[in-house]
Structure formats: structure tokens, C-alpha cells
Motif scaffolding. Structure first.
Motif, PDB file in Angstrom:
ATOM      1  N   UNK A   1      22.463 -43.856 -11.357  1.00 51.61           N
ATOM      2  CA  UNK A   1      22.824 -44.943 -12.265  1.00 51.61           C
ATOM      3  C   UNK A   1      22.324 -46.284 -11.749  1.00 51.61           C
ATOM      4  N   UNK A   2      22.394 -46.481 -10.439  1.00 53.19           N
ATOM      5  CA  UNK A   2      21.901 -47.734  -9.858  1.00 53.19           C
ATOM      6  C   UNK A   2      20.399 -47.875 -10.048  1.00 53.19           C
ATOM      7  N   UNK A   3      19.693 -46.759  -9.984  1.00 54.86           N
ATOM      8  CA  UNK A   3      18.233 -46.754 -10.147  1.00 54.86           C
ATOM      9  C   UNK A   3      17.841 -46.823 -11.618  1.00 54.86           C
ATOM     10  N   UNK A   4      18.653 -46.206 -12.480  1.00 56.09           N
ATOM     11  CA  UNK A   4      18.358 -46.156 -13.913  1.00 56.09           C
ATOM     12  C   UNK A   4      19.548 -46.635 -14.737  1.00 56.09           C
ATOM     13  N   UNK A   5      19.813 -47.935 -14.758  1.00 55.06           N
ATOM     14  CA  UNK A   5      20.963 -48.446 -15.512  1.00 55.06           C
ATOM     15  C   UNK A   5      20.738 -48.347 -17.017  1.00 55.06           C
ATOM     16  N   UNK A   6      21.818 -48.354 -17.766  1.00 58.55           N
ATOM     17  CA  UNK A   6      21.710 -48.390 -19.232  1.00 58.55           C
ATOM     18  C   UNK A   6      21.181 -49.756 -19.664  1.00 58.55           C
ATOM     19  N   UNK A   7      20.517 -49.779 -20.811  1.00 59.35           N
ATOM     20  CA  UNK A   7      19.972 -51.035 -21.340  1.00 59.35           C
ATOM     21  C   UNK A   7      20.992 -51.636 -22.306  1.00 59.35           C
ATOM     22  N   UNK A   8      21.820 -52.544 -21.800  1.00 59.37           N
ATOM     23  CA  UNK A   8      22.870 -53.153 -22.624  1.00 59.37           C
ATOM     24  C   UNK A   8      22.927 -54.656 -22.348  1.00 59.37           C
ATOM     25  N   UNK A   9      23.743 -55.352 -23.154  1.00 57.53           N
ATOM     26  CA  UNK A   9      24.014 -56.765 -22.878  1.00 57.53           C
ATOM     27  C   UNK A   9      25.466 -56.947 -22.425  1.00 57.53           C
TER      28      UNK A   9
ATOM     29  N   UNK B   1      14.507 -39.493  -6.697  1.00 55.76           N
ATOM     30  CA  UNK B   1      14.802 -40.771  -7.343  1.00 55.76           C
ATOM     31  C   UNK B   1      13.607 -41.723  -7.232  1.00 55.76           C
ATOM     32  N   UNK B   2      13.352 -42.452  -8.305  1.00 52.51           N
ATOM     33  CA  UNK B   2      12.254 -43.422  -8.301  1.00 52.51           C
ATOM     34  C   UNK B   2      12.752 -44.736  -7.699  1.00 52.51           C
ATOM     35  N   UNK B   3      13.022 -44.698  -6.417  1.00 55.71           N
ATOM     36  CA  UNK B   3      13.562 -45.878  -5.742  1.00 55.71           C
ATOM     37  C   UNK B   3      12.533 -47.001  -5.706  1.00 55.71           C
ATOM     38  N   UNK B   4      11.286 -46.662  -5.475  1.00 57.06           N
ATOM     39  CA  UNK B   4      10.241 -47.690  -5.421  1.00 57.06           C
ATOM     40  C   UNK B   4      10.086 -48.372  -6.774  1.00 57.06           C
ATOM     41  N   UNK B   5      10.127 -47.588  -7.846  1.00 54.33           N
ATOM     42  CA  UNK B   5      10.032 -48.164  -9.180  1.00 54.33           C
ATOM     43  C   UNK B   5      11.220 -49.065  -9.484  1.00 54.33           C
ATOM     44  N   UNK B   6      12.410 -48.630  -9.061  1.00 47.88           N
ATOM     45  CA  UNK B   6      13.615 -49.439  -9.284  1.00 47.88           C
ATOM     46  C   UNK B   6      13.545 -50.743  -8.499  1.00 47.88           C
ATOM     47  N   UNK B   7      12.982 -50.683  -7.319  1.00 48.01           N
ATOM     48  CA  UNK B   7      12.851 -51.902  -6.512  1.00 48.01           C
ATOM     49  C   UNK B   7      12.004 -52.938  -7.243  1.00 48.01           C
ATOM     50  N   UNK B   8      10.951 -52.475  -7.886  1.00 49.89           N
ATOM     51  CA  UNK B   8      10.064 -53.396  -8.602  1.00 49.89           C
ATOM     52  C   UNK B   8      10.707 -53.883  -9.905  1.00 49.89           C
ATOM     53  N   UNK B   9      11.348 -52.971 -10.641  1.00 52.67           N
ATOM     54  CA  UNK B   9      11.950 -53.340 -11.925  1.00 52.67           C
ATOM     55  C   UNK B   9      13.153 -54.254 -11.760  1.00 52.67           C
ATOM     56  N   UNK B  10      13.954 -53.979 -10.734  1.00 57.22           N
ATOM     57  CA  UNK B  10      15.218 -54.695 -10.568  1.00 57.22           C
ATOM     58  C   UNK B  10      15.163 -55.766  -9.488  1.00 57.22           C
TER      59      UNK B  10
END
Length: 370
Positions: free
Chosen positions: A331-339, A230-239
């Protein structure tokens, strides 16, 4: 029975280290070609003489009292060292001296040959026979425990206690799981107070005699293994979330999603509401705060005084509410892109209806009979 002098333990530990070093050098010499056979032979004879003298002196110092005659059960788990087993044998009164036992094992070249299993010995039994049985080994009995995704720490403790036949109690497991002093970097976050959320759901097999702490450590190790990709480090920065906050989010997703396919959508709703400053209003967090499940929450339940009540407190709860599966972590690391800001469980309970419109949300609730 008489124990060896504990005040001299540091001296004996140093002596053991020196014996190990001498033994290693002697083994290396034996592997070499014997161009000059005289000197190695003399050296080995001298080494044997010195060790024999040490053995005799120490035996005289530790011998004496009669041991009790009742048989004693000793469990040897995989990974146990000779030193640890020898200490238990001495504490149980099976042998007179752990040091002498280890010394004899080293002299016979069996210090690393003990095998896991359950053994029964009589106090005063000959060291040679004990050592022979430990190195011959026997099949170690095991127990299997299946930990489904979505369990709380307490529910996991109950599963382990049942599977172990009572060898590990609920209280022992919970005590081990509340500790965070395990050698994993993901537990270093000061916000983490227990291992809740990191006890990875999976089917496990353990040898009987495994301790609660060893079980917890194995579950934590599995979390580490499962999340390597899992790209946890990337998710930390994005989210802008810590790994612990990602695990908390995954636990919410685990309890809220009706099927695996909608997990990224649930994640998007959680993150969208956080960005909007809206309370999460997740029923599963109230269920966790209550400490026991309830089919339908009342308005009174939604007012429960707890930091886990996401109707009353904004943001994420202070900790995970269960152990999430890998798909929930993904899913927590890669959420869907929605509104999307809202979701409602449809009649039948197999999927949710998602929307960004509040009025549409209310109509969906009415249609679902909520």
C-alpha cells in the motif's frame, strides 16, 4: 590447560591455507586416472610424512596440563564451520589444540562433515571420538517464534525471548536489533539508526543455540525476500521518498488500517496530507511515543514532547513505529488515487469513513461518538 602460541597465529593460518591447497590438489590427483601410479603414491607418502611430523611437533608444544573432568556442552548450529567449532572446543577445555583438531579432520577428509546438534564431551576425550560424534550428528533441537505484523522492536524482542526459553534475552535481542551493520543495502541509509521496521513479521524456526544477532539477520533477510517483487525504485521516483520513508509510511498504515482493503486508502491520506503540508495527526505515533498502549488518548497525550508526535511535528516520524506486513508495504508503494485528507473509524471498529471535506469529517466523528 595450555593454549598454542597466539603470537604465531598468522603463521599457523598461512600453514592451514597451504595444507588446504595441498589437500585439494591431492584429492584432484586421486580422481584422475592413474596412468603413472608410482609418482602419486610417493607424493602422498611424502605429504603424510610431512603432516605427521608437523602434528607431532605441535602436539609436543601444546600438551602438558591435565584438563578438568566436568562434562562440557557444545552447541553446533547450521552453518558453523569446523574452525569455529574447534576454537570453542579448545576454549571450553575439551581439546588441547584447535589447530591439531582441524589438522586431524583434514587428514581424515572430514573437515566439512560436521553436523548441527547439541553435544556433551569430557575434557581430554580422544579427538577421534569427538570428530566421529560431530560427523555422525544428531537432531538439532529447535524453537519456533511467530512474529505478528504491527509489533515494535521491543515487543518482538519479548516474543523471541519467550520462544527461545530464555537462551536469548530481551536485552540481547534489542542490542542486536539496534545495530545496523548487517550486509543489506537497504540499511545503508544514514537516517536508519536501528532495524525497527525491517524485522519482517512471519513464523520462524531456529535451532537452539542460535544467537540474537543470527535471529535479527534472519528477519532482515526475510524482509529482503518478501520485498523483491515490490517496485520500490519506481515508488521512490513517483513519491519522492526513500525506501526507509516508504517503510515508515507502511508502519503507519499497519497501525491505522482497520482492514487490509482500506490500506491503499490510508496511504493516500498520508501522502495527500504530506503534499498539502498538513500534520499527519496519527494517534498510533503518539502511542509509540508514549511507549505503552492506551485505549483513548487525552489532549495531554497529544502534547507529548517527542519527534514521533505527528500532532506536534510535521512530516513523517523519524522512524517506523512497528514492523509492517507485506500488504502495508504494498500500500505504501502503491497508494490509492484519491483526494482524501481525513478518515474516522466507524462504530464497530471494522472500517473507516474517508473524506476530503473537513465539515463532513467532523460530522462523521460525531456519528462515531468521538
Amino acid at each position: 590447560m595450555r593454549r598454542y602460541n597466539r603470537r604465531r597465529v598468522e603463521d599457523w593460518e598461512e600453514l592451514e591455507a597451504r595444507l588446504d591447497a595441498i589437500g585439494a590438489r591431492s584429492s584432484a590427483k586421486r580422481r584422475r586416472k592413474k596412468h603413472r601410479s608410482g609418482r602419486p603414491l610417493v607424493g602422498l607418502l611424502l605429504l603424510a610424512g610431512v603432516l605427521a611430523v608437523i602434528y607431532a611437533i605441535f602436539a609436543a608444544a601444546t600438551g602438558g596440563e591435565e584438563a578438568r573432568a566436568e562434562p562440557v556442552e557444545i552447541r553446533v548450529a547450521r552453518g558453523d564451520t569446523l574452525s569455529g567449532v574447534a576454537e570453542r572446543l579448545e576454549e571450553k577445555g575439551v581439546i588441547g589444540s584447535a589447530f591439531l583438531f582441524k589438522l586431524e579432520a583434514r587428514l581424515e577428509g572430514k573437515s566439512a562433515a560436521i553436523k548441527p546438534g547439541e553435544y556433551t564431551f569430557r575434557p581430554g576425550e580422544d579427538d577421534d571420538r569427538i570428530l566421529a560424534r560431530l560427523t555422525a550428528g544428531q537432531a538439532a533441537p529447535t524453537f519456533t517464534v511467530t512474529i505478528p505484523e504491527g509489533l515494535t522492536m521491543q515487543q518482538t524482542a519479548q516474543r523471541v525471548a519467550r520462544a527461545s526459553g530464555g537462551d536469548i534475552t530481551v536485552e540481547e535481542f534489542e542490542r542486536a536489533a539496534r545495530s545496523t551493520d548487517y550486509p543489506y543495502a537497504f540499511l545503508r541509509d544514514p537516517a536508519i539508526k536501528t532495524t525497527e521496521g525491517f524485522l519482517f513479521p512471519k513464523k520462524y524456526e531456529f535451532e537452539e543455540g542460535t544467537t540474537a544477532r543470527q535471529v535479527v539477520d534472519r528477519l532482515l533477510e526475510q524482509y529482503l525476500l518478501e520485498t523483491q517483487g515490490l517496485d520500490i525504485e519506481g515508488a521512490r521516483e513517483r513519491l519522492n521518498l526513500t525506501e526507509y520513508e516508504l517503510v515508515i509510511t507502511a508502519s503507519l498504515i499497519e497501525r491505522e488500517a482497520a482492514n487490509p482493503q482500506e490500506k491503499p486508502l490510508i496511504a493516500s491520506v498520508i501522502y495527500n496530507r504530506l503534499r498539502e503540508g498538513m500534520p499527519l495527526q496519527i494517534d498510533a505515533t503518539v502511542q509509540y511515543a508514549r511507549g505503552e498502549p492506551k485505549a483513548n488518548l487525552s489532549l495531554e497525550d497529544l502534547e507529548i514532547d517527542s519527534p514521533y508526535n505527528t500532532y506536534q511535528h510535521p512530516g513523517l516520524p523519524p522512524g517506523p513505529i512497528c514492523s509492517p506486513s507485506l500488504s502495508s508495504l504494498q500500500a505504501a508503494v502503491n497508494p490509492a488515487d484519491t483526494d482524501y485528507l481525513y478518515y474516522v473509524l466507524k462504530r464497530g471498529g471494522e472500517e473507516h469513513f474517508f473524506t476530503s471535506d473537513y465539515d463532513e469529517f467532523l460530522r462523521a466523528k460525531e456519528a462515531a461518538g468521538l
